[in-house]
Design an enzyme around this catalytic site. Sequence first.
Site, PDB file in Angstrom:
ATOM      1  N   HIS A   1       1.843   4.628  -2.810  1.00 63.59           N
ATOM      2  CA  HIS A   1       2.015   6.063  -2.582  1.00 63.59           C
ATOM      3  C   HIS A   1       3.413   6.517  -3.012  1.00 63.59           C
ATOM      4  O   HIS A   1       3.581   7.533  -3.698  1.00 63.59           O
ATOM      5  CB  HIS A   1       1.845   6.383  -1.097  1.00 63.59           C
ATOM      6  CG  HIS A   1       0.436   6.379  -0.608  1.00 63.59           C
ATOM      7  ND1 HIS A   1      -0.542   7.182  -1.137  1.00 63.59           N
ATOM      8  CD2 HIS A   1      -0.159   5.669   0.392  1.00 63.59           C
ATOM      9  CE1 HIS A   1      -1.685   6.972  -0.488  1.00 63.59           C
ATOM     10  NE2 HIS A   1      -1.480   6.057   0.435  1.00 63.59           N
TER      11      HIS A   1
ATOM     12  N   HIS B   1       0.831  -1.204   0.000  1.00 62.02           N
ATOM     13  CA  HIS B   1       0.000   0.000   0.000  1.00 62.02           C
ATOM     14  C   HIS B   1       0.872   1.263   0.000  1.00 62.02           C
ATOM     15  O   HIS B   1       0.675   2.167  -0.828  1.00 62.02           O
ATOM     16  CB  HIS B   1      -0.914  -0.019   1.224  1.00 62.02           C
ATOM     17  CG  HIS B   1      -1.822   1.150   1.342  1.00 62.02           C
ATOM     18  ND1 HIS B   1      -3.136   1.125   0.932  1.00 62.02           N
ATOM     19  CD2 HIS B   1      -1.614   2.410   1.833  1.00 62.02           C
ATOM     20  CE1 HIS B   1      -3.687   2.306   1.145  1.00 62.02           C
ATOM     21  NE2 HIS B   1      -2.786   3.106   1.702  1.00 62.02           N
ATOM     22  N   GLU B   2       1.822   1.317   0.923  1.00 58.56           N
ATOM     23  CA  GLU B   2       2.663   2.517   1.016  1.00 58.56           C
ATOM     24  C   GLU B   2       3.591   2.648  -0.182  1.00 58.56           C
ATOM     25  O   GLU B   2       3.937   3.759  -0.588  1.00 58.56           O
ATOM     26  CB  GLU B   2       3.454   2.507   2.326  1.00 58.56           C
ATOM     27  CG  GLU B   2       2.595   2.496   3.587  1.00 58.56           C
ATOM     28  CD  GLU B   2       1.551   3.606   3.629  1.00 58.56           C
ATOM     29  OE1 GLU B   2       1.770   4.661   3.004  1.00 58.56           O
ATOM     30  OE2 GLU B   2       0.509   3.411   4.272  1.00 58.56           O
TER      31      GLU B   2
ATOM     32  N   GLU C   1      -4.412   7.858  -3.145  1.00 59.16           N
ATOM     33  CA  GLU C   1      -4.955   6.616  -2.613  1.00 59.16           C
ATOM     34  C   GLU C   1      -5.317   5.648  -3.732  1.00 59.16           C
ATOM     35  O   GLU C   1      -5.263   4.430  -3.543  1.00 59.16           O
ATOM     36  CB  GLU C   1      -6.172   6.920  -1.741  1.00 59.16           C
ATOM     37  CG  GLU C   1      -6.548   5.817  -0.786  1.00 59.16           C
ATOM     38  CD  GLU C   1      -5.500   5.514   0.266  1.00 59.16           C
ATOM     39  OE1 GLU C   1      -5.533   4.395   0.835  1.00 59.16           O
ATOM     40  OE2 GLU C   1      -4.645   6.381   0.531  1.00 59.16           O
TER      41      GLU C   1
END
Length: 489
Positions: A258, A254-255, A284
């Site tokens: 980003h 997830h990170e 996101e």
Amino acid sequence: MSAFDELMLFQRDTQALGEVAGRLGWDQETMMPRGAAPQRGEEMAALEAILHARRMDPKVAEWLDKAEAPDAAGTAHLREIQRGFDRAQKVPADLAKKLAQLTSESQGKWAAARADEDVAAFVPVLEEVVALKREEGAALANGGHLYDAMIEDYEHGTTSAQIAQIFDAMRPRLVNLRSAVLERPAPKGLSGVFDEPKQMKLTRKLAKTFGYDMNHGRVDKAVHPFSSGSGLDVRITTRTSADDPFNCFYSTIHEVGHACYEQNIDKAYLLTPLGRGVSMGVHESQSRIYENQIGRGRALTGWLFEQMTEVFGDFGVADADGFYAAVNKVHNGYIRTEADEIQYNLHVMLRFDLERALMSGDLQVADLEAAWNDRFKADFGYDVDKPSNGCLQDVHWSVGLFGYFPTYSLGNVYAGCLHQTLRKAIPDLDQNLALGDTSGATGWLQQNLQQYGGLRSPRDTIAHAAGMAPTHEPLLDYLEAKFGEIYDL
């Protein structure tokens, strides 16, 4: 030099100072001694005062009045600088400084209250944060809708009414899908104890697999995983749990979504207003498509099953199909960041409604815990067992990020649109994902979205990449198809 060139040089220094402030925040979350919090609050406040003064410097207005954009990127630069200047003009300098100091200090108080399961210890400082954020919101709204002014900081061009309309349309299909899935037998989960240093070794491999450039980044641990920085210095954090390695691996993916967005922006935009992700919703969309549509897809999980078996040995799942079902298991739980794809948005909707009530004054901070627990019981059907699983689980309100939460679900909506188009553009995508090669998907996202940074508005950024105006339908269609197959609905 022209007025445009002078403005861009001035702005470059402002952006650089903003990156320094971000680095202080990263340090506070990862390495700073707890006892340093009061001093760090003063440091952050001092730096914010300098930044605020630069953002509203009268010279900026003069340059904006005279500047002529040399190209489309220049026009976008002027648009974003004007937007930042107008915002800075509305917020008094002493209020900006107070907020920077208070939110720096309140972050530590939130962490301590969360560790002690003590909501009462956090209420006084959150009351101060809410009061100052209301004051800031009123200044920004200038007679308009206070909460819309807050959303503008994270997803400009979107209103709370538009978000509420999207959420109202999504909720029935999500609730119906959840009900159908939870009536079916649950897949078998993982078993065993997963060595945390081994988790961190594999999570760094995952980061590189998804395209994260470790020469310009690093992976550390934090209570609440996050990504920080832009351009040539983009850092991420994750967390480990001895009995739940998915927490670590999917927080990392997830990170990385980003971080790769920030790393892949055209370097010509470095330290300019266009050199960051255009909005938190678009940001996101990258983290969610990396984590879910790619990272939790059948092809990539087959490869991850092999990696985990090599590192950890037998962990109670027989084959890749069982592993795919385990990764995508729909389960009861309290924590938003650990929620399955179906229920995640319901967590966000809860926060959206509560923070709107906090900002309007319809809900007082002293009543937040009870309101949270009542709403959670109504939405999920069971009681919150402790504050760290309830109103103390997220860092956002402690640091004043009101208006941020709805962008998580907007990101899911955007990711649904992007994934639909990506699949059409690369029909054989799964063949490479099954080998642990994500470059087809990540390369498409870099080429069609990430490289442009803040060049376009949020909705136009998605429309340009996906070839359609953002809509929630592709996300819900994807969820119903995916979980319908897994649970044989």
